[in-house]
Design a protein around this motif. Structure first.
Motif, short mmCIF file in Angstrom:
data_model
loop_
_atom_site.label_atom_id
_atom_site.label_comp_id
_atom_site.label_asym_id
_atom_site.label_seq_id
_atom_site.Cartn_x
_atom_site.Cartn_y
_atom_site.Cartn_z
N ASP A 1 44.20 76.93 33.15
CA ASP A 1 45.58 76.70 33.50
C ASP A 1 46.22 78.05 33.77
OD1 ASP A 1 46.74 73.63 32.08
OD2 ASP A 1 44.98 74.12 33.20
N SER A 2 47.10 78.46 32.94
CA SER A 2 47.93 79.57 33.37
C SER A 2 47.63 80.91 32.72
CB SER A 2 49.39 79.22 33.12
OG SER A 2 49.67 77.99 33.75
N ILE A 3 46.94 80.89 31.63
CA ILE A 3 46.74 82.16 30.93
C ILE A 3 45.28 82.57 30.98
CG2 ILE A 3 46.62 83.12 28.61
CD1 ILE A 3 49.32 82.50 28.11
N SER A 4 45.08 83.81 31.20
CA SER A 4 43.72 84.31 31.27
C SER A 4 43.14 84.35 29.86
CB SER A 4 43.75 85.71 31.86
OG SER A 4 42.45 86.09 32.15
N VAL A 5 42.02 83.70 29.68
CA VAL A 5 41.52 83.50 28.33
C VAL A 5 40.65 84.64 27.83
CG1 VAL A 5 40.12 82.03 26.87
CG2 VAL A 5 41.63 81.02 28.56
N ALA A 6 39.74 85.03 28.59
CA ALA A 6 38.85 86.07 28.11
C ALA A 6 38.36 86.89 29.29
CB ALA A 6 37.67 85.45 27.39
N THR A 7 38.36 88.14 29.11
CA THR A 7 37.84 88.99 30.16
C THR A 7 36.65 89.74 29.59
OG1 THR A 7 40.05 89.21 31.05
CG2 THR A 7 38.42 90.78 31.81
N THR A 8 35.55 89.50 30.22
CA THR A 8 34.32 90.08 29.68
C THR A 8 34.01 91.39 30.40
OG1 THR A 8 33.17 88.71 31.25
CG2 THR A 8 33.29 87.90 29.02
N PHE A 9 33.18 92.13 29.81
CA PHE A 9 32.66 93.34 30.43
C PHE A 9 33.72 94.39 30.72
CE2 PHE A 9 28.93 90.81 31.35
CZ PHE A 9 27.94 91.74 31.13
N LYS A 10 34.89 94.16 30.21
CA LYS A 10 35.99 95.04 30.58
C LYS A 10 35.68 96.49 30.17
CE LYS A 10 40.00 93.78 29.02
NZ LYS A 10 41.23 92.97 28.94
N GLU A 11 35.10 96.60 28.99
CA GLU A 11 34.85 97.95 28.48
C GLU A 11 33.89 98.71 29.37
OE1 GLU A 11 33.83 98.55 24.37
OE2 GLU A 11 35.36 97.05 23.83
N GLU A 12 32.80 98.01 29.72
CA GLU A 12 31.82 98.70 30.55
C GLU A 12 32.42 99.13 31.87
OE1 GLU A 12 28.74 95.70 29.04
OE2 GLU A 12 27.75 96.82 30.65
N LEU A 13 33.24 98.24 32.42
CA LEU A 13 33.86 98.57 33.69
C LEU A 13 34.84 99.74 33.54
CD1 LEU A 13 34.52 94.97 35.03
CD2 LEU A 13 32.86 96.60 35.92
N SER A 14 35.51 99.76 32.40
CA SER A 14 36.54 100.78 32.25
C SER A 14 35.93 102.19 32.18
CB SER A 14 37.40 100.48 31.03
OG SER A 14 36.66 100.73 29.86
N LYS A 15 34.66 102.26 31.76
CA LYS A 15 34.01 103.57 31.76
C LYS A 15 33.96 104.16 33.17
CE LYS A 15 31.13 102.67 27.77
NZ LYS A 15 29.93 101.87 27.49
N LEU A 16 33.89 103.28 34.15
CA LEU A 16 33.86 103.74 35.55
C LEU A 16 35.27 103.87 36.12
CD1 LEU A 16 30.99 101.41 36.76
CD2 LEU A 16 30.87 103.90 36.65
N GLY A 17 36.24 103.58 35.29
CA GLY A 17 37.62 103.63 35.77
C GLY A 17 38.04 102.36 36.47
N ILE A 18 37.18 101.34 36.42
CA ILE A 18 37.53 100.07 37.06
C ILE A 18 38.43 99.27 36.14
CG2 ILE A 18 36.60 97.85 37.86
CD1 ILE A 18 34.04 99.39 38.63
N ILE A 19 39.49 98.77 36.69
CA ILE A 19 40.37 97.91 35.92
C ILE A 19 40.10 96.47 36.36
CG2 ILE A 19 42.76 97.32 35.39
CD1 ILE A 19 43.46 100.21 36.38
N PHE A 20 39.78 95.60 35.41
CA PHE A 20 39.59 94.19 35.73
C PHE A 20 40.18 93.39 34.59
CE2 PHE A 20 36.56 90.39 36.01
CZ PHE A 20 37.36 89.77 36.95
N CYS A 21 41.30 92.76 34.84
CA CYS A 21 41.99 92.05 33.76
C CYS A 21 42.85 90.95 34.36
CB CYS A 21 42.87 93.03 32.98
SG CYS A 21 44.13 93.82 33.97
N SER A 22 43.53 90.22 33.48
CA SER A 22 44.43 89.19 33.97
C SER A 22 45.65 89.87 34.60
CB SER A 22 44.87 88.29 32.82
OG SER A 22 45.76 89.01 31.98
N MET A 23 46.32 89.13 35.45
CA MET A 23 47.50 89.68 36.09
C MET A 23 48.56 90.02 35.04
SD MET A 23 48.64 90.62 38.89
CE MET A 23 48.60 89.93 40.49
N GLY A 24 48.68 89.14 34.04
CA GLY A 24 49.67 89.37 32.99
C GLY A 24 49.42 90.69 32.28
#
Lengths: 484, 249
Positions: free
Chosen positions: A135-158
């Motif tokens: 529905d409306s809220i992003s529940v879980a974002t996986t792999f965020k940490e690994e991506l963030s090491k590369l400077g990649i931001i991947f998350c919910s819009m909120g």
């Protein structure tokens, strides 16, 4: 009985084979009262604890929307939509956002498992980072940490609004402005969540980023908003999958996706859309009004859309590319299936602005039952777009004789050096093809599935591997009972 | 293996094409059915394979002890009846190899045998290609798309070799072929001869029979088998044409 009458009988008698994803998850939800007004917009913004500028941005969109009327130029036959009857916000009730999957409501996770996206498995096996929008809220974002090491931001819009407000503010609405069209304005006013990704300069995103959208609560429109930015020389491949539970009433879905590719950046955006299509008589199903657009801002940038559209009662969708940078490239690969009473009006826009810009359009429409399938595409070459090139290929395949296929190309060329090509074909699955397959031992449904997959092959091969397999299965499921 | 008794069949417009066919084919035999254009040869093949558009209004066909006419086309195929098409059909975008593996596995499932994986399948393909002297490139292309007439017929014979049917019906597989292609078809048929398999070759010309020796030759004319004999009948037909046979009947 002749072959064609038999085919027709099968088409007539065809019953909805039970939408595979038609289950409802029983979760306590926090829901806004139905209707749309400034108060609701403020309610949503407050719920999401948004900054003042975003509330103003939403209100501007709402005021624009109020002055607009629903477009009626598409070849779609639909009942009037009561926008005041819909609910514009529904969030699963949870305390603070989950820190890890362990904190996610197990009921939710089971829902994802039924959808075939067990997050844990994906984490472990596929290396896919999933930002699941329930529905409306992003529940879980996986792999965020690994991506963030590369400077990649991947998350919910909120989360992006909270954590990376400068980036969001810089890019939000720059490709699809709030007042772009009726549905985009609606989305801008009430968007609840969605995905955000930023790939920094020179980084090649090492995994496919993936979002699954799913509409759960009854009478809830889903208005997700996706913003993807690929900075100079970066690369990202993004997968989007959509399903919705089976319900009798129509549900509204009006999403906006904005892509921005800077110099030498590449974005590959793939969608497999499997929203509930309604039953054989056309009751229920998702109304899918989506605005997707990518801007090739920098020189030599490239945006590639691939979509497999099998679901929804109504599909209104034109993923487009604005080719601003010199020698930038836009691609659109599409398979759209309409069966039973489904209607699709889909295509693309390729706007050539920069010099030497190139675009490719490959559209495969399949109509069965009483389905109506329209390709609508615009190729525009602006005066400055010296040596722009476009090639368009539109193929339609008909199954039975109660369905329709339509091709509506718009071509506007304002530069004499441009080269624009348009090819279109329409064919039917012939009795000869079916008999040939059956004579080799395939049953009728496997035969149709084989022929259709062959017809779509050039598009399916553009999909990432794991998606291609899923898409092939979906094609078969979508056409069940369409031929005898 | 195949018992046809008093078979009548007509088109949906009511025209009767087959008007009382009697034919008995035993396992291990090769039969040739010859006849002029319009005699009902291809209709017979189509009716046996279960193609839509024909109505059987009289007679019976028993195949391996079962009522063939009661079985849908795909079931006939899975029960081992193979038709080599006079005009093989193009299926754009479907890889020839993939098509064949799908077909073989559909038949294997039907027989309760395990499906072949890609590796096992490829080994069998290679062996059969060698036997028939067919190039592997044919298999990487879409089914019959852009094939020359000869390539289409080779592909039919190759499919027959791969599917190993109990009863193979070749509908004018020899027509329009040059001598090399004809020899290849003949080689394919000869290699398929087996004690537990029957082959019915439908042909307009005697030419193929120079390379494949039939056990029985039948002349089909006006929707009936008007004469049957051994291979000498084919040679006789070659000498005097179809006309006098009709008179003799």
């Amino acid at each position: 009985m002749t072959a064609s009458t038999e085919t027709l009988d099968r088409v007539r008698s065809l019953s909805q084979e039970g939408y595979k994803y038609g289950f409802v998850t029983d979760i306590e939800a926090e829901t806004a009262p139905p209707g749309l007004n400034e108060e609701i917009v403020r309610f949503i913004s407050a719920k999401k604890e948004e900054p003042e500028w975003l509330l103003e941005w939403r209100l501007a969109a709402f005021r624009a929307w109020r002055e607009m009327t629903q477009p009626d130029w598409a070849k779609l036959n639909l009942a009037p939509i009561d926008y005041q009857a819909a609910t514009y916000y529904s969030a699963p009730k949870q305390n603070a956002g989950p820190k890890s999957l362990d904190e996610v409501d197990p009921e939710l996770l089971r829902t994802y498992e039924k959808l075939g996206i067990p997050l844990r498995e994906r984490e472990a096996l596929a290396g896919v980072a999933v930002d699941a929008v329930f529905d409306s809220i992003s529940v879980a974002t996986t792999f965020k940490e690994e991506l963030s090491k590369l400077g990649i931001i991947f998350c919910s819009m909120g989360e992006a609004v909270r954590e990376h407000p400068d980036l969001v503010r810089k890019y939000l609405g720059t490709v699809v402005p709030q007042n772009d069209n009726f549905f985009a304005a609606l989305n801008s006013a009430v968007f609840s969540d969605g995905s955000f990704a930023y790939i920094p300069t020179g980084v090649r995103c090492p995994m496919e980023l993936s979002t699954y959208f799913r509409i759960n609560a009854a009478k809830t429109g889903q208005f997700e908003r996706t913003l993807l930015i690929a900075d100079k020389g970066s690369y990202v491949s993004y997968l989007e999958g959509c399903t919705a539970p089976q319900r009798d009433e129509n549900q509204l879905h009006a999403a906006v996706v904005e892509l921005i590719a800077h110099e030498d950046a590449q974005i590959k955006y793939s969608t497999v859309q499997n929203w509930y299509p309604g039953d054989a008589e056309g009751r229920g199903g998702i109304y899918n009004f989506v605005t997707k657009r990518g801007a090739c801002r920098g020189a030599r940038s490239k945006i590639s859309w691939t979509q497999v559209e099998t679901g929804s009662a109504i599909t209104w969708k034109y993923p487009s590319c604005v080719l601003e940078g010199d020698h930038s490239v836009g691609e659109f690969y599409s398979v759209a299936i309409t069966n039973n009473r489904q209607q699709a009006d889909t295509g693309t826009k390729m706007i050539h602005i920069g010099k030497g810009t190139r675009s490719t359009i490959l559209s495969k429409g399949i109509s069965a039952g009483r389905g109506q399938n329209t390709y609508r595409g615009l190729v525009r070459v602006q005066p400055r777009a010296q040596n722009a090139r476009n090639h368009t290929q539109c193929d339609s395949l008909l199954i039975g004789d109660r369905c329709g296929a339509h091709t509506v190309p718009y071509i506007e060329v304002r530069n004499p050096s441009a080269r624009v090509e348009h090819e279109a074909t329409t064919s039917k699955i012939s009795e000869d093809q079916l008999f040939y397959c059956q004579q080799r031992g395939l049953n009728a449904e496997d035969a149709v599935s084989l022929i259709v997959n062959g017809f779509c092959k050039e598009v399916l091969k553009e999909l990432p591997m794991e998606f291609a397999v899923e898409a092939q299965k979906l094609l078969a499921v979508s056409l069940e009972g369409s031929v005898g | 293996m195949l018992e046809i008794h008093d078979l009548h069949a007509r088109l949906t417009d009511g025209r009767e094409i087959l008007r009382g066919i009697d034919l008995s084919v035993n396992a291990g035999e090769v039969h040739a059915i010859m006849g002029p254009n319009g005699s009902g040869k291809s209709t017979l093949a189509a009716v046996l394979a279960g193609r839509d558009g024909y109505e059987v209004n009289q007679g019976t066909v028993t195949y391996l002890g079962r009522d063939l006419l009661a079985m849908p086309a795909d079931e006939r195929a899975r029960e081992g009846l193979f038709l080599a098409f006079q005009y093989p059909v193009e299926i754009p975008g479907v890889n020839n190899m993939y098509f064949l593996r799908t077909a073989i596995n559909a038949q294997r499932r039907h027989r309760g045998e395990p499906e072949l994986d890609a590796g096992q399948f490829l080994r069998i393909v290679r062996a059969k290609l060698k036997l028939l002297d067919i190039g592997e490139d044919l298999l990487q292309r879409a089914v019959n798309v852009g094939f020359s007439g000869g390539e289409k017929k080779r592909n039919e014979v190759f499919q027959m070799a791969m599917l190993e049917p109990r009863l193979a019906i070749l509908d004018e597989t020899d027509s329009g072929l040059d001598i090399d292609a004809l020899k290849m078809v003949a080689r394919g048929v000869n290699q398929q001869r087996a004690p537990d398999r029957a082959i019915v070759m439908i042909t307009h010309y005697q030419r193929l029979l120079e390379y494949v020796e039939p056990d029985r030759v039948h002349v089909l004319q006006g929707g009936r088998i008007v004469q049957s004999g051994d291979k000498s009948l084919a040679m006789e037909l070659e000498r005097r044409g179809y006309g006098p046979v009709e008179d003799a009947a």
